[in-house]
Design a protein around this motif. Structure first.
Motif, PDB file in Angstrom:
ATOM      1  N   ARG A 186      -4.785   6.902  -1.107  1.00  0.00           N
ATOM      2  CA  ARG A 186      -4.055   5.698  -0.693  1.00  0.00           C
ATOM      3  C   ARG A 186      -4.541   4.547  -1.562  1.00  0.00           C
ATOM      4  O   ARG A 186      -5.752   4.354  -1.735  1.00  0.00           O
ATOM      5  CB  ARG A 186      -4.329   5.426   0.783  1.00  0.00           C
ATOM      6  N   VAL A 187      -3.608   3.772  -2.132  1.00  0.00           N
ATOM      7  CA  VAL A 187      -3.960   2.670  -3.026  1.00  0.00           C
ATOM      8  C   VAL A 187      -3.194   1.404  -2.647  1.00  0.00           C
ATOM      9  O   VAL A 187      -2.172   1.460  -1.963  1.00  0.00           O
ATOM     10  CB  VAL A 187      -3.671   3.018  -4.508  1.00  0.00           C
ATOM     11  N   ARG A 188      -3.702   0.293  -3.097  1.00  0.00           N
ATOM     12  CA  ARG A 188      -3.018  -0.996  -2.941  1.00  0.00           C
ATOM     13  C   ARG A 188      -2.536  -1.413  -4.324  1.00  0.00           C
ATOM     14  O   ARG A 188      -3.307  -1.437  -5.292  1.00  0.00           O
ATOM     15  CB  ARG A 188      -3.960  -2.053  -2.377  1.00  0.00           C
ATOM     16  N   VAL A 189      -1.269  -1.767  -4.423  1.00  0.00           N
ATOM     17  CA  VAL A 189      -0.672  -2.215  -5.678  1.00  0.00           C
ATOM     18  C   VAL A 189      -0.433  -3.725  -5.571  1.00  0.00           C
ATOM     19  O   VAL A 189       0.188  -4.184  -4.612  1.00  0.00           O
ATOM     20  CB  VAL A 189       0.662  -1.486  -5.950  1.00  0.00           C
ATOM     21  N   ILE A 190      -0.944  -4.459  -6.552  1.00  0.00           N
ATOM     22  CA  ILE A 190      -0.775  -5.919  -6.570  1.00  0.00           C
ATOM     23  C   ILE A 190      -0.158  -6.298  -7.919  1.00  0.00           C
ATOM     24  O   ILE A 190      -0.691  -5.945  -8.969  1.00  0.00           O
ATOM     25  CB  ILE A 190      -2.104  -6.650  -6.395  1.00  0.00           C
ATOM     26  N   VAL A 191       0.952  -7.007  -7.868  1.00  0.00           N
ATOM     27  CA  VAL A 191       1.602  -7.525  -9.077  1.00  0.00           C
ATOM     28  C   VAL A 191       1.627  -9.038  -8.924  1.00  0.00           C
ATOM     29  O   VAL A 191       2.163  -9.561  -7.943  1.00  0.00           O
ATOM     30  CB  VAL A 191       3.029  -6.982  -9.241  1.00  0.00           C
ATOM     31  N   GLU A 223       0.846  -1.188   0.000  1.00  0.00           N
ATOM     32  CA  GLU A 223       0.000   0.000   0.000  1.00  0.00           C
ATOM     33  C   GLU A 223       0.880   1.235   0.000  1.00  0.00           C
ATOM     34  O   GLU A 223       1.949   1.247   0.599  1.00  0.00           O
ATOM     35  CB  GLU A 223      -0.911   0.006   1.221  1.00  0.00           C
ATOM     36  N   SER A 224       0.408   2.276  -0.699  1.00  0.00           N
ATOM     37  CA  SER A 224       1.158   3.514  -0.796  1.00  0.00           C
ATOM     38  C   SER A 224       0.196   4.639  -1.166  1.00  0.00           C
ATOM     39  O   SER A 224      -0.937   4.375  -1.580  1.00  0.00           O
ATOM     40  CB  SER A 224       2.246   3.377  -1.867  1.00  0.00           C
ATOM     41  N   SER A 225       0.652   5.867  -1.043  1.00  0.00           N
ATOM     42  CA  SER A 225      -0.140   7.020  -1.477  1.00  0.00           C
ATOM     43  C   SER A 225       0.312   7.462  -2.863  1.00  0.00           C
ATOM     44  O   SER A 225       1.497   7.393  -3.190  1.00  0.00           O
ATOM     45  CB  SER A 225       0.030   8.183  -0.502  1.00  0.00           C
ATOM     46  N   ILE A 226      -0.644   7.918  -3.656  1.00  0.00           N
ATOM     47  CA  ILE A 226      -0.313   8.472  -4.966  1.00  0.00           C
ATOM     48  C   ILE A 226       0.359   9.816  -4.738  1.00  0.00           C
ATOM     49  O   ILE A 226      -0.196  10.692  -4.072  1.00  0.00           O
ATOM     50  CB  ILE A 226      -1.567   8.640  -5.836  1.00  0.00           C
ATOM     51  N   GLU A 227       1.556   9.978  -5.257  1.00  0.00           N
ATOM     52  CA  GLU A 227       2.286  11.245  -5.118  1.00  0.00           C
ATOM     53  C   GLU A 227       1.743  12.281  -6.103  1.00  0.00           C
ATOM     54  O   GLU A 227       1.503  13.422  -5.750  1.00  0.00           O
ATOM     55  CB  GLU A 227       3.770  10.999  -5.376  1.00  0.00           C
ATOM     56  N   PHE A 228       1.576  11.869  -7.369  1.00  0.00           N
ATOM     57  CA  PHE A 228       0.958  12.760  -8.343  1.00  0.00           C
ATOM     58  C   PHE A 228       0.415  11.963  -9.519  1.00  0.00           C
ATOM     59  O   PHE A 228       0.769  10.809  -9.723  1.00  0.00           O
ATOM     60  CB  PHE A 228       1.925  13.853  -8.817  1.00  0.00           C
ATOM     61  N   VAL A 229      -0.483  12.601 -10.274  1.00  0.00           N
ATOM     62  CA  VAL A 229      -1.070  12.021 -11.470  1.00  0.00           C
ATOM     63  C   VAL A 229      -0.578  12.851 -12.650  1.00  0.00           C
ATOM     64  O   VAL A 229      -0.810  14.060 -12.704  1.00  0.00           O
ATOM     65  CB  VAL A 229      -2.607  12.023 -11.407  1.00  0.00           C
ATOM     66  N   ALA A 230       0.132  12.219 -13.570  1.00  0.00           N
ATOM     67  CA  ALA A 230       0.681  12.914 -14.734  1.00  0.00           C
ATOM     68  C   ALA A 230      -0.215  12.694 -15.953  1.00  0.00           C
ATOM     69  O   ALA A 230      -0.714  11.597 -16.173  1.00  0.00           O
ATOM     70  CB  ALA A 230       2.089  12.402 -15.027  1.00  0.00           C
ATOM     71  N   ASP A 231      -0.388  13.743 -16.744  1.00  0.00           N
ATOM     72  CA  ASP A 231      -1.143  13.681 -17.991  1.00  0.00           C
ATOM     73  C   ASP A 231      -0.202  13.175 -19.087  1.00  0.00           C
ATOM     74  O   ASP A 231       0.746  13.867 -19.456  1.00  0.00           O
ATOM     75  CB  ASP A 231      -1.671  15.075 -18.319  1.00  0.00           C
ATOM     76  N   ILE A 232      -0.450  11.972 -19.610  1.00  0.00           N
ATOM     77  CA  ILE A 232       0.416  11.396 -20.634  1.00  0.00           C
ATOM     78  C   ILE A 232      -0.018  11.849 -22.032  1.00  0.00           C
ATOM     79  O   ILE A 232       0.785  12.351 -22.801  1.00  0.00           O
ATOM     80  CB  ILE A 232       0.400   9.846 -20.574  1.00  0.00           C
ATOM     81  N   ASN A 233      -1.288  11.654 -22.353  1.00  0.00           N
ATOM     82  CA  ASN A 233      -1.840  12.079 -23.648  1.00  0.00           C
ATOM     83  C   ASN A 233      -3.361  12.150 -23.516  1.00  0.00           C
ATOM     84  O   ASN A 233      -3.883  12.139 -22.404  1.00  0.00           O
ATOM     85  CB  ASN A 233      -1.386  11.150 -24.785  1.00  0.00           C
TER      86      ASN A 233
END
Length: 62
Positions: free
Chosen positions: A53-58, A7-17
């Motif tokens: 806050r999000v959960r990342v699962i790989v 689990e982690s917090s999103i630092e920023f959201v970048a606009d790709i296209n």
């Protein structure tokens, strides 16, 4: 099956296209082996914002 989850917090959201954004969270120290980070492209229209806050699962699919 091999799986990593954290689990982690999103630092920023970048606009790709016009179609994608990138959710990012990076540890500035990189020397801390316990600090995991992510950089994930996702389709626009999502509800995610910096600070969420999000959960990342790989998971490796056999």
């Amino acid at each position: 099956m091999h799986k990593i989850e954290f689990e982690s917090s999103i630092e920023f959201v970048a606009d790709i296209n016009d179609e994608k954004d990138c959710l990012m969270s990076q540890d500035p120290t990189q020397d801390n082996p316990g600090a995991l980070w992510f950089n994930i492209d996702i389709l626009k229209g999502h509800p995610f914002r910096a600070g969420d806050r999000v959960r990342v699962i790989v998971e490796k699919i056999e």
